[in-house]
Design an enzyme around this catalytic site. Sequence first.
Site, PDB file in Angstrom:
ATOM      1  N   ARG A   8       5.137 -13.370   9.186  1.00  0.00           N
ATOM      2  CA  ARG A   8       5.994 -12.130   8.935  1.00  0.00           C
ATOM      3  C   ARG A   8       7.392 -12.047   9.895  1.00  0.00           C
ATOM      4  O   ARG A   8       7.560 -12.566  10.794  1.00  0.00           O
ATOM      5  CB  ARG A   8       4.976 -10.830   9.251  1.00  0.00           C
ATOM      6  CG  ARG A   8       4.514 -10.758  10.676  1.00  0.00           C
ATOM      7  CD  ARG A   8       3.299  -9.561  10.615  1.00  0.00           C
ATOM      8  NE  ARG A   8       3.923  -8.347  10.474  1.00  0.00           N
ATOM      9  CZ  ARG A   8       3.186  -7.489   9.344  1.00  0.00           C
ATOM     10  NH1 ARG A   8       2.245  -7.948   8.768  1.00  0.00           N
ATOM     11  NH2 ARG A   8       3.799  -6.488   9.200  1.00  0.00           N
ATOM     12  N   GLU A  31       0.856  -1.176  -0.147  1.00  0.00           N
ATOM     13  CA  GLU A  31       0.229   0.160   0.001  1.00  0.00           C
ATOM     14  C   GLU A  31       0.916   1.151   0.173  1.00  0.00           C
ATOM     15  O   GLU A  31       1.750   1.312   0.977  1.00  0.00           O
ATOM     16  CB  GLU A  31      -1.056  -0.027   1.168  1.00  0.00           C
ATOM     17  CG  GLU A  31      -1.773   1.152   1.287  1.00  0.00           C
ATOM     18  CD  GLU A  31      -2.808   1.038   2.650  1.00  0.00           C
ATOM     19  OE1 GLU A  31      -2.849   0.171   3.379  1.00  0.00           O
ATOM     20  OE2 GLU A  31      -3.679   2.070   2.500  1.00  0.00           O
ATOM     21  N   LYS A  37       4.638  -0.134   9.682  1.00  0.00           N
ATOM     22  CA  LYS A  37       4.720   1.427   8.924  1.00  0.00           C
ATOM     23  C   LYS A  37       3.923   2.388   9.900  1.00  0.00           C
ATOM     24  O   LYS A  37       4.427   3.528   9.812  1.00  0.00           O
ATOM     25  CB  LYS A  37       3.864   1.208   7.806  1.00  0.00           C
ATOM     26  CG  LYS A  37       4.617   0.839   6.348  1.00  0.00           C
ATOM     27  CD  LYS A  37       4.076   0.879   5.140  1.00  0.00           C
ATOM     28  CE  LYS A  37       3.253  -0.201   4.887  1.00  0.00           C
ATOM     29  NZ  LYS A  37       2.609  -0.181   3.428  1.00  0.00           N
TER      30      LYS A  37
HETATM   31  P1  ATP Z   1       3.038  -2.795   8.134  1.00  0.00           P
HETATM   32  O1  ATP Z   1       2.390  -3.861   8.889  1.00  0.00           O
HETATM   33  O2  ATP Z   1       4.312  -2.882   8.131  1.00  0.00           O
HETATM   34  O3  ATP Z   1       2.255  -1.659   8.019  1.00  0.00           O
HETATM   35  P2  ATP Z   1       1.624  -3.752   5.606  1.00  0.00           P
HETATM   36  O4  ATP Z   1       1.542  -5.187   5.819  1.00  0.00           O
HETATM   37  O5  ATP Z   1       0.474  -2.738   6.103  1.00  0.00           O
HETATM   38  O6  ATP Z   1       2.819  -3.304   6.640  1.00  0.00           O
HETATM   39  P3  ATP Z   1       1.873  -3.658   2.730  1.00  0.00           P
HETATM   40  O7  ATP Z   1       2.129  -2.280   2.155  1.00  0.00           O
HETATM   41  O8  ATP Z   1       0.335  -3.924   3.006  1.00  0.00           O
HETATM   42  O9  ATP Z   1       2.178  -3.390   4.304  1.00  0.00           O
HETATM   43  O10 ATP Z   1       2.721  -4.647   2.785  1.00  0.00           O
HETATM   44  C1  ATP Z   1       3.195  -5.190   1.485  1.00  0.00           C
HETATM   45  C2  ATP Z   1       3.355  -6.669   1.526  1.00  0.00           C
HETATM   46  O11 ATP Z   1       4.327  -6.820   2.377  1.00  0.00           O
HETATM   47  C3  ATP Z   1       2.357  -7.571   2.296  1.00  0.00           C
HETATM   48  O12 ATP Z   1       2.013  -8.680   1.258  1.00  0.00           O
HETATM   49  C4  ATP Z   1       2.554  -7.831   3.499  1.00  0.00           C
HETATM   50  O13 ATP Z   1       2.001  -8.929   4.182  1.00  0.00           O
HETATM   51  C5  ATP Z   1       4.078  -7.877   3.294  1.00  0.00           C
HETATM   52  N1  ATP Z   1       4.762  -7.585   4.599  1.00  0.00           N
HETATM   53  C6  ATP Z   1       4.707  -6.455   5.309  1.00  0.00           C
HETATM   54  N2  ATP Z   1       5.369  -6.307   6.540  1.00  0.00           N
HETATM   55  C7  ATP Z   1       5.980  -7.828   6.541  1.00  0.00           C
HETATM   56  C8  ATP Z   1       7.040  -8.301   7.384  1.00  0.00           C
HETATM   57  N3  ATP Z   1       7.239  -7.789   8.516  1.00  0.00           N
HETATM   58  N4  ATP Z   1       7.445  -9.756   7.024  1.00  0.00           N
HETATM   59  C9  ATP Z   1       7.014 -10.057   5.878  1.00  0.00           C
HETATM   60  N5  ATP Z   1       6.141  -9.661   5.005  1.00  0.00           N
HETATM   61  C10 ATP Z   1       5.669  -8.520   5.265  1.00  0.00           C
HETATM   62 MG    MG Z   2      -1.288  -3.986   5.014  1.00  0.00          MG
END
Ligand code: ATP
Ligand code: MG
Length: 567
Positions: free
Chosen positions: A264, A38, A274
């Site tokens: 994760r 995102e 984030k």
């Molecule tokens: P955050 O939790 O840090 O805000 P998010 O999951 O909201 O991250 P996205 O932009 O939606 O951020 O993430 C894009 C992709 O990266 C998603 O498929 C998510 O599952 C993966 N991702 C995010 N954080 C991790 C992590 N710590 N380990 C592995 N994959 C991750």
């Molecule tokens: Mg997300």
Amino acid sequence: MSDNNSTPVTATDFIRNIIREDLASGKHQQIVTRFPPEPNGHLHIGHAKSIHLNFGVAKEFSGKCFMRFDDTNPVKEDEQYVEGILKDVRWLGYDWGKSQTHASDYFEQLYEFAEELIQKGKAYVESLNAEEIREFRGSLTEAGKNSPYRERSVEENLALFRKMREGEYEDGSLVLRAKIDMSSPNINLRDPVLYRIRKVSHQRTADKWCIYPLYDFTHGLSDSLEGVTHSLCTLEFEDHRPLYNWILAEVSAPCLPRQIEFSRLNLRYSVLSKRRLIQLVEEGHVEGWDDPRMLTLSGLRRRGYPASAVRLFCERIGISKSANNIEMNVLEDCAREELDKTAPRAMAVLKPLKVVITNYPENQTEEFEPARHPKNPEMGTRKVPFSREIYIDQDDFREDPPPKYFRLSPGKEVRLRYAYVIRCDEVIYENDKVVELRCTYDKATRSGAKAEGRKVKGIIHWVSTQHAVTTEIRLYDRLFSAPNPGRNDPEGNFINDLNPESVEIISDCKAEPELSTANPEDVFQFERVGYFCVDAKDSRPDALVFNRTVTLRDTWAKLEQEHSGQN
Ligand code: ATP
Ligand code: MG
């Protein structure tokens, strides 16, 4: 982890096993994945795990990986993040070719899918407000209740939904919900909201839309429209999978991707979300997203991490479903290993102490020509000038040496790396502080000479004062001093766990002249000190700034050991 061998091995994990089976059985001919950030922040090391998996799998199985921006929430998103994200993925070494998409590319199709659900009696327009919806939803222990609007006719729903699109209603007054099961044990299936009204301009579609689809509705359908075969996501989406599958089954989706979840990445002494990273930036605890202490990809790059070290790290941690909290030194070791192979060597004195070699001719300079890298002769040699006055590090001299101290002390000898053996004859003080050493050198001990002379145990680094370049050095350390930031605070406030000593700036370090030609992002091993990278933002050719990437050895392990010994 005992496997320190960095020769590539074919990764095996449960996801790759599923993919191999799907190829072997003929279920799929070509593997299609996607990385779907995102655009509401920059990428961090956790995202690298997902990038490495999605792009890695596509590459390994000659498939395709979409770089897709999941841009369904115009309130929180910003195009400025898009460029940064693309740069970071490219830096990591991945290429999406022409397959760069946005969920917003599909808004029209998504709208049609929503009408299709309404036509089938599988979605309805809700007039309850957000709070009422929450009340009706029930809880983990209590079934939800049907909304009084649940049985609206198809015609009424269609008419309302079309008027929602036309902007006839205010934000929050109506939503579109899936009609699934208000008593499902899985709360995600209790008539989840699919569309809401948001009269805000979208970064890409401007004012074309005033209703926006929610993540769950958008994600699976975007996957399907792109022909994704395996939709790989983190475990928090496990409970969303039944909804993912329900939506795909109820509309005429072009294909049925399979969602598979993995755990994760969590890293000790860091935060990786984030929301928290944004807080660090906005409250000014760090200098920005690319602050070298941040575990964002831009921060790691600025810190001097090579992309290959991040990939090696992803390789090492692997993919599974089990909860993990990886030690920071696993990441740091990857940097050490990669940089050891590639970083040219140089000498730099962080805390200079002047040494005058009294028996060395006053106006003489000679040059030593050591290799830039001990194991890579193709990297060539460098010229290291030597003269009567040099700097050594204050830490390499002790007036009162403890036993087995092999560096310099009064009356004792030490070897200057690449040069001569010197002996300390006299210590000069100013206000009780050591400000200068008077030494003599032994010409017969010239490094590389046939008779290198007698053996001395200690070897220290140095630079010639008149040839040295003055640099600023930023000694970065971990941003947090607690292994699980926020864990010990009742409100989970992680700010209190910031490491007050995460950066120390030394402004007048002395480095060998070779470094004056260094370019931004170049990384060197300062011999005996650590790996240092030319800061891409603040360094100038006439005012060099170096960031410490990583120390030569893991100093925290020792600290933790001492600590646990005390408890
Ligand atoms: P955050 O939790 O840090 O805000 P998010 O999951 O909201 O991250 P996205 O932009 O939606 O951020 O993430 C894009 C992709 O990266 C998603 O498929 C998510 O599952 C993966 N991702 C995010 N954080 C991790 C992590 N710590 N380990 C592995 N994959 C991750
Ligand atoms: Mg997300």
